[in-house]
Design a protein around this motif. Sequence first.
Motif, short mmCIF file in Angstrom:
data_model
loop_
_atom_site.label_atom_id
_atom_site.label_comp_id
_atom_site.label_asym_id
_atom_site.label_seq_id
_atom_site.Cartn_x
_atom_site.Cartn_y
_atom_site.Cartn_z
N LYS A 24 -2.58 -4.48 -1.18
CA LYS A 24 -3.31 -5.51 -1.34
C LYS A 24 -4.03 -6.02 -0.19
O LYS A 24 -4.95 -6.67 -0.45
N ASN A 25 -3.44 -5.66 0.92
CA ASN A 25 -4.53 -6.04 2.30
C ASN A 25 -5.30 -4.97 2.89
O ASN A 25 -6.01 -5.02 3.76
N ILE A 26 -5.64 -4.06 1.91
CA ILE A 26 -6.65 -3.07 2.15
C ILE A 26 -7.87 -3.20 1.19
O ILE A 26 -7.50 -3.27 0.01
N ASN A 27 -9.07 -3.28 1.71
CA ASN A 27 -10.14 -3.55 0.93
C ASN A 27 -10.58 -1.85 0.28
O ASN A 27 -10.95 -1.18 1.47
N ILE A 66 -3.83 -1.78 11.29
CA ILE A 66 -5.23 -2.33 11.19
C ILE A 66 -5.09 -3.55 10.36
O ILE A 66 -4.72 -3.62 9.18
N LYS A 67 -5.72 -4.78 10.87
CA LYS A 67 -5.76 -5.96 10.20
C LYS A 67 -6.68 -5.97 8.99
O LYS A 67 -6.33 -6.43 8.01
N ASN A 68 -7.73 -5.36 9.16
CA ASN A 68 -8.83 -5.36 8.01
C ASN A 68 -8.99 -3.90 7.55
O ASN A 68 -10.15 -3.37 7.82
N ASP A 127 -11.70 6.04 5.88
CA ASP A 127 -10.88 4.83 6.16
C ASP A 127 -11.05 4.55 7.60
O ASP A 127 -11.89 5.24 8.46
N ASN A 128 -10.40 3.43 8.11
CA ASN A 128 -10.49 2.75 9.24
C ASN A 128 -9.31 2.74 10.05
O ASN A 128 -8.86 1.91 10.67
N GLY A 129 -8.40 4.15 9.70
CA GLY A 129 -7.24 4.15 10.28
C GLY A 129 -6.99 4.76 11.48
O GLY A 129 -5.90 5.25 11.83
N LYS A 130 -7.86 4.73 12.46
CA LYS A 130 -7.90 5.41 13.82
C LYS A 130 -8.20 6.73 14.00
O LYS A 130 -8.36 7.48 14.96
#
Length: 497
Positions: A369-372, A410-412, A432-435
């Motif tokens: 739910k906190n992942i776009n 990751i916040k966003n 993804d933006n998971g580093k």
Amino acid sequence: MSLEDIEKLKRNNQELQEIINHSWDGIGIIDKSTKFIYVNNAFMPILGFSKEELITKTFTSLMEDKYIEDFLSHLIIKDNNKKHKAEIDIVCNRKDQKKVYLKITISSMLNKNLFVINTKDITAQISDDQILDDYVISMYTDLHGHITKVSSAFLKLSKYTQTDILGKAFSSLAHEDTDQIIYKNINKSLSTQQEWNGKLKKKKKNGSAFWIDLRMKPMYNKYGDVTGYTALMFDITNEINLNDEASMLQEQVSTAKNEILEKDDLLIHQSKLAVMTETLQRLSHEWRQPLNLISIKAQKLELDYEMNNNPTIDNTIDTLEKIKNEADTLSLTIENFQKFLEPKSKKEITKPSTIIEKLLVMLDFESTKNINIIKKIDDDIEFKTYSEELTTVLLNIILNAKEAIQRNNIKNGEIKISVYFLNDTIYFEIKDNGKGIDDEIIHKVFEPYFSTKDAKHGVGLGLYTSKILINMHLNGIITVSNHSNGANFKISITVEN
């Protein structure tokens, strides 16, 4: 420590400093602001400054502006428990204002605020590469046939710019007179790790035609994996007789059809051989523990009788029962592998939107739910495939992306799913933006039993299973790479006509 030990340590330090000072490479120490703390003798002729002048400067003050941000990003230490090491090519301005191309290896010191930089002057090599770039018509593609690099000589011939064609499919530059079966034949050759040689009619940016003699072959990394394809081309436009062009194109189609049938058989054989090898490796892993237990229990029972310990009937039956259970486990493993190697569903006609919607329903809403999650479907065209297997693969990749985002706090968080069709091929990309994945292990992610997670969170079969499903059942390719702030999984599947 005795005085003798202290003197010995001083002598060792002096000898080490002498070695560093007389190294052919420029070796320096900088802090986080890139201010020079130390430079050896070789550093001075590389940049043209004296040692005294360099000590008053920052390294970034000597760099061309476009390299500074990237260099500073390589000084960021992600894990303080590991030795930090990075490599980057930069351009600096010497004291005489001449450009110098440098290959820099950055290593963190025990004091994490200081870095050792090993510097090699690669200006001569760059000059040679520049000559090749200017005069040799060449191109590189990834495993999916998308262009990753192209020489200036090709751009000059075709009138395209880098922006026009980077990321585009090599086949998208085909002239409309060229049947796409020719490119299908090229892909089959490369898939079977063969070189493809032949003449192709291509299209310039302005729509006019040109002919090339193409040599295209796989590229390998140090582990023996195919990482992409390289193409060497010769402009033969002036050699092609217009009267012969039509018959040449027709002959190419006929040849391609025959060769594709042969290469299909070879590809099936190679795929089966690869899967058999991996299956045997996986079976040996699965069987090792049960076989050890059977061996230990059988030996103990035999030893008890030899030593006249006379185990009771109940103990003997109990031991034999445990051996039988382990044998059943081995049998079950074989059955599971047979199921694993066979598609669970039948091929059906579906659409990308149908698969993506089903995929999103299967995801646990609370955990994401906190992942776009962003969907981008360029072509929602019907195609025939094993939809359950494809959904399983995509779900597995998205779950890995979700876990990477959560693991790295990751916040966003963002996961982008893109789908598009091109030349009888459907592409799925998940970013993804998971580093991202550590460069040192990214080549291992599709290996069985390899995992970046803690042992309690998985045994490393998810991506391996995905690779088998894509390669064996879906007639496709799956790859992974890193982008600026995360991982990018790309799947290409040949669509049945």
